[in-house]
Design an enzyme around this catalytic site. Structure first.
Site, PDB file in Angstrom:
ATOM      1  N   ASP A   4     -42.195  -5.538   6.462  1.00  0.00           N
ATOM      2  CA  ASP A   4     -42.963  -5.434   7.714  1.00  0.00           C
ATOM      3  C   ASP A   4     -42.944  -6.749   8.487  1.00  0.00           C
ATOM      4  OD1 ASP A   4     -43.889  -2.733   7.115  1.00  0.00           O
ATOM      5  OD2 ASP A   4     -45.121  -3.685   5.581  1.00  0.00           O
ATOM      6  N   ASP A  57     -45.483  -5.149  13.746  1.00  0.00           N
ATOM      7  CA  ASP A  57     -45.022  -3.878  13.198  1.00  0.00           C
ATOM      8  C   ASP A  57     -46.281  -3.166  12.709  1.00  0.00           C
ATOM      9  OD1 ASP A  57     -43.472  -1.804  12.177  1.00  0.00           O
ATOM     10  OD2 ASP A  57     -43.080  -2.847  10.298  1.00  0.00           O
ATOM     11  N   GLU A  89     -44.005  -2.415  17.988  1.00  0.00           N
ATOM     12  CA  GLU A  89     -43.115  -1.270  17.822  1.00  0.00           C
ATOM     13  C   GLU A  89     -43.889   0.005  18.134  1.00  0.00           C
ATOM     14  OE1 GLU A  89     -39.881  -0.558  14.609  1.00  0.00           O
ATOM     15  OE2 GLU A  89     -41.742   0.311  13.834  1.00  0.00           O
TER      16      GLU A  89
END
Length: 165
Positions: free
Chosen positions: A140, A7, A67
């Site tokens: 996260d 992330d 992501e």
């Protein structure tokens, strides 16, 4: 297969490694790389690079998933996330590992079966699906585990589609 999910962020960059060698996904390790907001961008990116490089060397993932930045974020945030994402792509190339990008809506749909799931729903699903004792923190890290889990699901669907063709 072992997947490193990331992330991306330049203040907190989540990571999560998920292993699925027997058809049962297990979290290997997860956490977040915390960077000082006051540090120059180059130093933050170097910390992210070095930490992820060590994780890759130690855990030897077969694939990486990251992501993709959400376009609706403000431009400054999107650019910073893009820089962290570029570090991930660079490391994948260095280690000759496939790296796939997934948008937030797909990650939410795969993990929670709802593309509009909120952070709490996602954290609970990650905990449940990986059979963890507690919700992974920080947020996260939970997101990074969800990204890795998404790669397993999408890879499985792709293989099934290839068999049908």
């Amino acid at each position: 297969m072992r997947v490193l999910g990331v992330d991306p962020g330049t203040i907190s960059c989540g990571y999560g490694i998920v292993d699925d060698r027997t058809g049962d996904q297990k979290a290997v390790t997860y956490g977040a790389i915390k960077c000082k907001q006051s540090a120059p961008m180059g130093e933050r990116l170097l910390l992210i690079y070095n930490t992820l490089d060590e994780l890759i060397t130690e855990h030897k993932p077969d694939a990486m998933a990251v992501e993709s930045p959400f376009v609706g974020q403000n431009a400054k945030t999107a650019i910073a996330i893009g820089k962290a994402q570029a570090v991930v792509l660079l490391l994948a190339a260095k280690h000759k590992i496939e790296c796939v990008e997934y948008p937030p809506r797909i990650i939410k749909r795969v993990v929670s079966n709802y593309g509009g799931a909120d952070k709490t729903q996602m954290q609970r699903m990650v905990k449940m699906l990986l059979n963890l004792d507690k919700i992974p923190e920080p947020n996260d890290a939970a997101d990074a585990l969800a990204i890795a889990m998404t790669h397993f699901q999408e890879t499985q669907i792709s293989r099934l589609n290839d068999q049908i063709r």
